[in-house]
Design a protein around this motif. Structure first.
Motif, short mmCIF file in Angstrom:
data_model
loop_
_atom_site.label_atom_id
_atom_site.label_comp_id
_atom_site.label_asym_id
_atom_site.label_seq_id
_atom_site.Cartn_x
_atom_site.Cartn_y
_atom_site.Cartn_z
N ASN A 128 14.55 -1.25 1.04
CA ASN A 128 13.40 -0.38 0.79
C ASN A 128 12.13 -0.94 1.42
OD1 ASN A 128 14.81 1.54 -0.62
ND2 ASN A 128 14.40 0.66 -2.62
N VAL A 129 11.92 -2.24 1.31
CA VAL A 129 10.74 -2.86 1.94
C VAL A 129 10.83 -2.72 3.46
CG1 VAL A 129 9.49 -5.02 2.28
CG2 VAL A 129 10.37 -4.43 0.03
N LEU A 130 12.03 -2.86 4.02
CA LEU A 130 12.22 -2.70 5.47
C LEU A 130 11.88 -1.28 5.90
CD1 LEU A 130 13.20 -3.71 8.23
CD2 LEU A 130 15.53 -3.13 7.51
N ILE A 131 12.32 -0.28 5.12
CA ILE A 131 12.00 1.13 5.45
C ILE A 131 10.48 1.34 5.38
CG2 ILE A 131 12.27 3.49 4.63
CD1 ILE A 131 15.09 2.75 3.70
N HIS A 132 9.84 0.78 4.38
CA HIS A 132 8.37 0.87 4.28
C HIS A 132 7.72 0.27 5.52
CE1 HIS A 132 4.33 0.36 2.50
NE2 HIS A 132 4.37 -0.84 3.06
N TYR A 133 8.21 -0.88 5.94
CA TYR A 133 7.64 -1.56 7.12
C TYR A 133 7.81 -0.71 8.37
CZ TYR A 133 7.24 -5.11 10.80
OH TYR A 133 6.91 -5.81 11.92
N LEU A 134 8.98 -0.10 8.55
CA LEU A 134 9.23 0.73 9.73
C LEU A 134 8.32 1.95 9.74
CD1 LEU A 134 13.14 0.60 9.84
CD2 LEU A 134 11.56 -0.62 11.34
N TYR A 135 8.14 2.56 8.55
CA TYR A 135 7.36 3.80 8.49
C TYR A 135 5.86 3.53 8.65
CZ TYR A 135 5.35 8.14 6.77
OH TYR A 135 4.62 9.29 6.65
N VAL A 136 5.36 2.53 7.95
CA VAL A 136 3.91 2.27 7.96
C VAL A 136 3.45 1.76 9.32
CG1 VAL A 136 2.10 0.82 6.96
CG2 VAL A 136 3.80 1.89 5.47
N ASN A 137 4.24 0.91 9.97
CA ASN A 137 3.85 0.32 11.24
C ASN A 137 4.30 1.14 12.45
OD1 ASN A 137 2.73 -2.64 10.65
ND2 ASN A 137 4.37 -2.23 9.22
N LYS A 138 4.84 2.34 12.19
CA LYS A 138 5.24 3.25 13.26
C LYS A 138 6.23 2.60 14.22
CE LYS A 138 1.78 6.20 12.17
NZ LYS A 138 2.16 7.06 11.06
N GLU A 189 0.83 -1.19 0.00
CA GLU A 189 0.00 0.00 0.00
C GLU A 189 0.88 1.27 0.00
OE1 GLU A 189 -3.21 0.18 -0.31
OE2 GLU A 189 -3.45 -2.00 -0.39
N VAL A 190 0.35 2.31 -0.61
CA VAL A 190 1.08 3.58 -0.70
C VAL A 190 0.93 4.32 0.63
CG1 VAL A 190 1.34 5.73 -1.97
CG2 VAL A 190 0.60 3.66 -3.15
N PRO A 191 2.04 4.69 1.31
CA PRO A 191 1.93 5.43 2.58
C PRO A 191 1.35 6.82 2.36
CG PRO A 191 4.11 4.47 2.30
CD PRO A 191 3.43 4.36 0.98
N ASP A 192 0.97 7.44 3.46
CA ASP A 192 0.35 8.75 3.36
C ASP A 192 1.28 9.81 2.78
OD1 ASP A 192 2.09 8.65 5.45
OD2 ASP A 192 0.76 9.53 6.95
N ILE A 193 2.58 9.66 3.02
CA ILE A 193 3.52 10.70 2.57
C ILE A 193 3.68 10.69 1.05
CG2 ILE A 193 5.65 9.33 2.66
CD1 ILE A 193 6.95 11.75 4.02
N PHE A 194 3.33 9.57 0.40
CA PHE A 194 3.40 9.47 -1.06
C PHE A 194 2.04 9.68 -1.73
CE2 PHE A 194 7.38 7.42 -0.03
CZ PHE A 194 8.20 7.74 -1.09
N GLN A 195 0.99 9.88 -0.95
CA GLN A 195 -0.33 10.04 -1.53
C GLN A 195 -0.36 11.30 -2.39
OE1 GLN A 195 -2.85 8.05 -1.47
NE2 GLN A 195 -2.14 6.55 0.05
N GLY A 196 -0.93 11.18 -3.60
CA GLY A 196 -1.01 12.31 -4.51
C GLY A 196 0.20 12.49 -5.40
#
Length: 501
Positions: free
Chosen positions: A392-402, A333-340
């Motif tokens: 990159n997937v690890l960074i996504h996991y850290l950011y999305v799951n807080k 899923e696209v995180p909020d910071i990349f929305q738009g």
């Protein structure tokens, strides 16, 4: 020809030759006057020998023969010495674009078969437009001999017509001919398809995005010990792709990359780029530039009285440097910071192909990326050898799951991924999905407990407490519960104890 084990290349291995051209008188003159001074007479003789494996008036694929036939035709002795000399001569032909060698494994004979694909020499106009070939010829025969050969092979246009206007009077195909497209000849189409499939591959035209070979060789010092390795990059698009990926990953300029390629240890003895060494050096340059950039930003902020001048630029379009697609079942899923800014397809393409520094700059867009985080991820990248897409997937996991961005938290996840052999994008996506599923299941189990059970569990975590023992206490019986006889018996007993009876 890159042969690491001479047992895999001998005069007893089979070979065949492919070509789709015939040599004209101009081609023969180019071979004898231009190419022969550059690579030597023996290499040109090998080229002619391979050319004549097919009849001169035919093109296609030759019969399969043992390489012993070539060794005898060239008077090469069998054994290691002759094989090394043969490999050296084919390498010369490959380096200037006259030959391409492929090796195939034949299951029927359980051995290797060598494929030699020949290419015609360049025309005079094309040759003298090629910078590195012209420079090689100059080094062999001298500058004035190059001018003499060019004047001999290329006749100039007449002076009186050089400035005259030109008008195209040629008739196009469909003005003169009309094809009958109503009749479909499947037999003809099948035959043409088979003919095209059997045609040898043309000269590979590789489009390199980023720094071009001409840019690097123009800025590279001629006296460098690595000059020979850099000149070979012209025919090695894989090496150029590595260089451009490192340059993009660490934001290096052309001058920075040329300086790094000039340093010792960047190239292996066989000419291959030592990617680990290059990345370590590029990372050091990146960190130095980042530190200077931060100092410059603070200085400009003081000069301009607090006005922000250090806004970082991010790339808006996806740079397709590596064509690695992502299957839809592994979309994140696209995180909020990349929305738009990008859709789900573009975001997953970024995770799969972009360096992790690009993702960090976007997440920390309000300021610079913390040094501690960069140090940790650099260690993961360069020491633990975790691939870019997995980071990159690890960074996504850290950011999305807080989750925590601390060094201990990141190294805990990285250690778990390394232990589970997570090395690809798909495996990384599967890993974070399992972690999320496990976390949700644990949370649901924790929410279903009763408060008393939860309290007892919390108490148990603080240490073992003393058991609650029953206490025997006086439980007075109400007077109304005793009969008159019992009260009388109790009074008599008391009097006996007092000695009154």
């Amino acid at each position: 020809m890159r042969i690491t084990n001479l047992l895999h290349f001998s005069e007893y291995h089979r070979y065949y030759v492919m070509r789709d051209f015939s040599l004209s008188s101009l081609d023969l003159k180019m071979l004898s006057t231009i190419y022969q001074p550059m690579i030597g007479a023996f290499a040109i003789s090998l080229y002619h020998t391979l050319f004549l494996q097919l009849p001169a008036d035919k093109v296609g694929c030759s019969l399969m023969e043992q390489q012993r036939k070539l060794f005898l035709a060239l008077e090469l002795e069998g054994g290691e010495r002759g094989r090394k000399f043969f490999i050296e001569q084919t390498s010369r032909l490959e380096a200037i674009g006259l030959l391409r060698t492929n090796r195939r494994f034949a299951e029927s004979s359980d051995d290797y078969v060598y494929e030699y694909t020949l290419y015609p020499p360049l025309s005079p106009n094309e040759f003298f437009k090629n910078q590195h070939l012209t420079l090689l010829l100059r080094d062999k025969v001298g500058k004035y001999m190059v001018f003499s050969l060019r004047d001999e092979l290329v006749l100039p246009e007449l002076d009186e017509l050089a400035q005259a206007n030109s008008e195209n009077l040629s008739v196009p195909f469909y003005e003169l001919f009309r094809l009958n497209t109503q009749v479909v000849d499947y037999e003809l189409e099948q035959a043409l398809f088979e003919s095209a499939a059997s045609k040898p591959a043309e000269r590979p035209e590789v489009v390199i995005k980023g720094f071009q070979y001409s840019d690097i060789i123009m800025h590279f010092p001629r006296e460098s010990v690595n000059r020979a390795y850099v000149e070979r990059l012209k025919y090695e698009p894989e090496q150029m792709a590595k260089i451009n990926f490192v340059a993009k990953k660490y934001g290096l300029y052309l001058t920075d990359m040329c300086r790094l390629l000039d340093e010792e240890g960047v190239f292996e003895p066989d000419g291959e780029i030592a990617l680990e060494v290059l990345q370590h050096k590029a990372n050091a340059v990146f960190r130095q530039d980042k530190k200077r950039s931060e100092e410059r930003t603070r200085y400009m902020a003081r000069v301009e009285q607090g006005r922000s001048t250090g806004a970082s630029e991010t790339a808006g379009a996806v740079i397709e440097s590596q064509d690695k697609a992502v299957e839809m079942e592994y979309y994140l899923e696209v995180p909020d910071i990349f929305q738009g800014e990008c859709n789900q397809h573009q975001y997953n393409y970024i995770l799969r192909n972009e360096p992790y520094t690009f993702l960090l700059e976007k997440i920390f867009s309000k300021g610079t990326v913390p040094d501690g985080l960069l140090d940790t991820l650099s260690k993961v990248d360069l020491n633990y050898r975790l691939s870019e897409e997995v980071i990159n997937v690890l960074i996504h996991y850290l950011y999305v799951n807080k989750r925590s961005w601390s060094k201990a938290s990141i190294e805990f996840s990285v250690t778990d991924m390394l232990a589970k052999q997570v090395s690809t994008y798909e495996q990384a996506v599967q890993y974070i999905r399992e972690q999320t599923k496990y976390k949700d299941a644990k949370a649901s189990r924790g929410g279903s407990r009763t408060p008393a059970a939860a309290g007892s569990q919390r108490g148990g975590t603080r240490g073992k407490q003393k058991p609650q023992l029953p206490v025997v206490g006086d439980k007075p019986v109400a007077s109304r519960e005793r009969t008159a006889e019992e009260r009388e018996a109790m009074r008599r007993r008391a009097q006996m104890l007092d000695g009154k009876l």
